[in-house]
Scaffold this motif. Structure first.
Motif, mmCIF file in Angstrom:
data_model
loop_
_atom_site.group_PDB
_atom_site.id
_atom_site.type_symbol
_atom_site.label_atom_id
_atom_site.label_comp_id
_atom_site.label_asym_id
_atom_site.label_seq_id
_atom_site.Cartn_x
_atom_site.Cartn_y
_atom_site.Cartn_z
ATOM 1 N N LEU A 17 0.935 -1.182 -0.204
ATOM 2 C CA LEU A 17 -0.007 -0.138 0.104
ATOM 3 C C LEU A 17 0.795 1.338 0.053
ATOM 4 C CD1 LEU A 17 -2.745 -1.006 2.757
ATOM 5 C CD2 LEU A 17 -2.853 -1.259 0.304
ATOM 6 N N LEU A 18 0.363 2.269 -0.705
ATOM 7 C CA LEU A 18 0.961 3.279 -0.742
ATOM 8 C C LEU A 18 -0.125 4.355 -0.306
ATOM 9 C CD1 LEU A 18 3.305 5.407 -1.327
ATOM 10 C CD2 LEU A 18 2.653 5.581 -3.700
ATOM 11 N N GLN A 64 -3.663 3.302 -0.842
ATOM 12 C CA GLN A 64 -4.059 2.376 -2.340
ATOM 13 C C GLN A 64 -3.262 1.345 -2.623
ATOM 14 O OE1 GLN A 64 -3.558 5.266 -5.458
ATOM 15 N NE2 GLN A 64 -4.951 4.183 -6.789
ATOM 16 N N ASP A 65 -3.620 0.322 -2.893
ATOM 17 C CA ASP A 65 -2.775 -0.821 -3.403
ATOM 18 C C ASP A 65 -2.163 -0.694 -4.698
ATOM 19 O OD1 ASP A 65 -2.125 -3.538 -4.496
ATOM 20 O OD2 ASP A 65 -3.968 -4.657 -3.927
ATOM 21 N N VAL A 66 -0.724 -0.713 -4.704
ATOM 22 C CA VAL A 66 0.087 -0.469 -5.817
ATOM 23 C C VAL A 66 -0.225 -1.169 -6.830
ATOM 24 C CG1 VAL A 66 1.772 0.719 -4.338
ATOM 25 C CG2 VAL A 66 2.012 -1.649 -5.206
ATOM 26 N N SER A 67 -0.495 -2.256 -6.913
ATOM 27 C CA SER A 67 -0.920 -3.179 -8.202
ATOM 28 C C SER A 67 -1.898 -2.816 -8.751
ATOM 29 C CB SER A 67 -1.266 -4.844 -7.560
ATOM 30 O OG SER A 67 -2.349 -4.699 -6.970
ATOM 31 N N THR A 68 -2.793 -1.765 -8.316
ATOM 32 C CA THR A 68 -4.194 -1.104 -9.055
ATOM 33 C C THR A 68 -3.628 -0.006 -9.970
ATOM 34 O OG1 THR A 68 -4.886 -0.054 -7.297
ATOM 35 C CG2 THR A 68 -5.379 -2.270 -7.493
ATOM 36 N N VAL A 69 -2.177 0.445 -9.769
ATOM 37 C CA VAL A 69 -1.500 1.770 -10.243
ATOM 38 C C VAL A 69 -0.754 1.540 -11.592
ATOM 39 C CG1 VAL A 69 -0.603 3.793 -9.829
ATOM 40 C CG2 VAL A 69 -1.904 2.766 -7.883
ATOM 41 N N ASP A 70 -0.894 2.179 -12.488
ATOM 42 C CA ASP A 70 0.090 2.081 -13.801
ATOM 43 C C ASP A 70 1.242 2.452 -13.079
ATOM 44 O OD1 ASP A 70 0.852 2.498 -16.621
ATOM 45 O OD2 ASP A 70 1.508 4.431 -16.015
ATOM 46 N N PRO A 71 2.311 1.557 -13.178
ATOM 47 C CA PRO A 71 3.826 1.659 -12.739
ATOM 48 C C PRO A 71 4.421 2.926 -13.077
ATOM 49 C CG PRO A 71 3.463 -0.505 -13.677
ATOM 50 C CD PRO A 71 2.249 0.246 -14.077
ATOM 51 N N THR A 72 4.344 3.393 -14.254
ATOM 52 C CA THR A 72 4.948 4.771 -14.625
ATOM 53 C C THR A 72 4.395 6.045 -13.489
ATOM 54 O OG1 THR A 72 5.406 4.006 -16.982
ATOM 55 C CG2 THR A 72 5.494 6.515 -16.396
ATOM 56 N N GLU A 73 2.958 5.889 -13.634
ATOM 57 C CA GLU A 73 2.201 6.835 -12.616
ATOM 58 C C GLU A 73 2.710 6.725 -11.256
ATOM 59 O OE1 GLU A 73 0.301 10.423 -12.439
ATOM 60 O OE2 GLU A 73 0.889 9.193 -14.174
ATOM 61 N N ARG A 121 5.625 5.440 -10.405
ATOM 62 C CA ARG A 121 6.906 5.941 -9.758
ATOM 63 C C ARG A 121 7.018 7.445 -9.843
ATOM 64 N NH1 ARG A 121 8.089 1.688 -13.224
ATOM 65 N NH2 ARG A 121 7.962 3.218 -15.173
ATOM 66 N N ARG A 122 6.051 8.142 -10.600
ATOM 67 C CA ARG A 122 6.143 9.581 -10.530
ATOM 68 C C ARG A 122 5.627 10.269 -9.182
ATOM 69 N NH1 ARG A 122 3.977 10.739 -16.663
ATOM 70 N NH2 ARG A 122 5.936 10.154 -17.744
ATOM 71 N N HIS A 123 5.117 9.276 -8.425
ATOM 72 C CA HIS A 123 4.459 9.749 -7.082
ATOM 73 C C HIS A 123 5.382 9.243 -5.931
ATOM 74 C CE1 HIS A 123 1.007 11.718 -8.512
ATOM 75 N NE2 HIS A 123 0.859 11.044 -9.465
ATOM 76 N N ILE A 124 6.491 8.725 -6.069
ATOM 77 C CA ILE A 124 7.340 8.242 -5.129
ATOM 78 C C ILE A 124 8.616 9.022 -5.393
ATOM 79 C CG2 ILE A 124 8.516 6.279 -4.129
ATOM 80 C CD1 ILE A 124 6.603 4.565 -5.239
ATOM 81 N N GLY A 125 9.060 9.701 -4.158
ATOM 82 C CA GLY A 125 10.460 10.360 -4.300
ATOM 83 C C GLY A 125 11.501 9.903 -3.739
ATOM 84 N N GLN A 134 4.667 14.058 -3.224
ATOM 85 C CA GLN A 134 3.992 12.653 -3.041
ATOM 86 C C GLN A 134 2.996 12.512 -2.122
ATOM 87 O OE1 GLN A 134 7.073 13.968 -2.717
ATOM 88 N NE2 GLN A 134 8.199 13.271 -4.602
ATOM 89 N N HIS A 135 2.222 11.305 -2.453
ATOM 90 C CA HIS A 135 1.092 11.021 -1.778
ATOM 91 C C HIS A 135 1.445 11.034 -0.267
ATOM 92 C CE1 HIS A 135 -1.290 10.352 -5.194
ATOM 93 N NE2 HIS A 135 -0.535 9.319 -5.835
ATOM 94 N N GLU A 136 2.352 10.265 -0.080
ATOM 95 C CA GLU A 136 2.473 10.188 1.653
ATOM 96 C C GLU A 136 3.155 11.457 2.107
ATOM 97 O OE1 GLU A 136 2.790 7.279 3.384
ATOM 98 O OE2 GLU A 136 1.549 6.590 1.899
ATOM 99 N N ARG A 137 3.477 12.404 1.197
ATOM 100 C CA ARG A 137 4.122 13.597 1.763
ATOM 101 C C ARG A 137 2.883 14.668 1.831
ATOM 102 N NH1 ARG A 137 5.437 18.393 0.556
ATOM 103 N NH2 ARG A 137 6.954 19.384 1.756
ATOM 104 N N THR A 138 1.786 14.502 1.280
ATOM 105 C CA THR A 138 0.841 15.161 1.521
ATOM 106 C C THR A 138 -0.401 14.973 2.392
ATOM 107 O OG1 THR A 138 -0.338 14.192 -0.455
ATOM 108 C CG2 THR A 138 1.040 16.120 -0.961
ATOM 109 N N ARG A 139 -0.202 13.868 2.954
ATOM 110 C CA ARG A 139 -1.501 13.803 4.089
ATOM 111 C C ARG A 139 -1.054 14.438 5.374
ATOM 112 N NH1 ARG A 139 0.507 8.887 7.315
ATOM 113 N NH2 ARG A 139 2.669 8.390 6.611
#
Length: 135
Positions: A9-10, A13-22, A24-28, A104-109
């Motif tokens: 999970l990120l 959200q389960d990362v297996s449901t997300v486009d891999p390129t997208e 990576r763009r949300h992980i610093g 990034q998602h984790e940063r904005t929570r």
């Protein structure tokens, strides 16, 4: 690499449901040494992922200046330099700024307990530079 069991999970959200390129763009992340593009300025390096995400020019410029200041690099002095014109520690700071640039998602929570620190250590100089970040 797919997990053999369970979920990765990120945020929520389960990362297996997300486009891999997208994804990576949300992980610093920060890559040592060769991570910066040598043909791009400091500002262009920091702006890489926000540009890929389609941010507007003004938003990118504002975020770039904000992050350069955060890591202790004066934007008017450093933004137009190239990586070869920087010390190793300065290049490391640019890498950290780039890793934080996309909000990034984790940063904005909003999590009051989520305090993090980044330390820059140059063995030739003291003291250590420590950034306390409320991520």
């Amino acid at each position: 690499v797919e997990p053999t069991s369970g979920q990765v999970l990120l945020g929520d959200q389960d990362v297996s449901t997300v486009d891999p390129t997208e994804l990576r763009r949300h992980i610093g992340y920060v890559i040592q040494q060769v991570g910066l593009f040598p043909h791009r300025t400091v500002a262009e390096n920091v702006a890489t992922v926000p540009a890929l995400l389609g941010w507007g020019r003004d938003r990118i410029a504002q975020r770039t200046d904000e992050l350069l200041a955060l890591v202790g690099l004066d934007p008017p002095r450093y933004a137009r330099r190239y990586p070869a014109q920087l010390s190793g520690g300065e290049r490391q700071r640019v890498g950290v700024a780039r890793a934080l640039a996309a909000e990034q998602h984790e940063r904005t929570r909003h999590d009051a307990a989520a305090e993090h620190a980044i330390e820059f250590v140059n063995p030739c100089r003291q003291p250590r530079v420590r950034l306390e970040l409320d991520l």
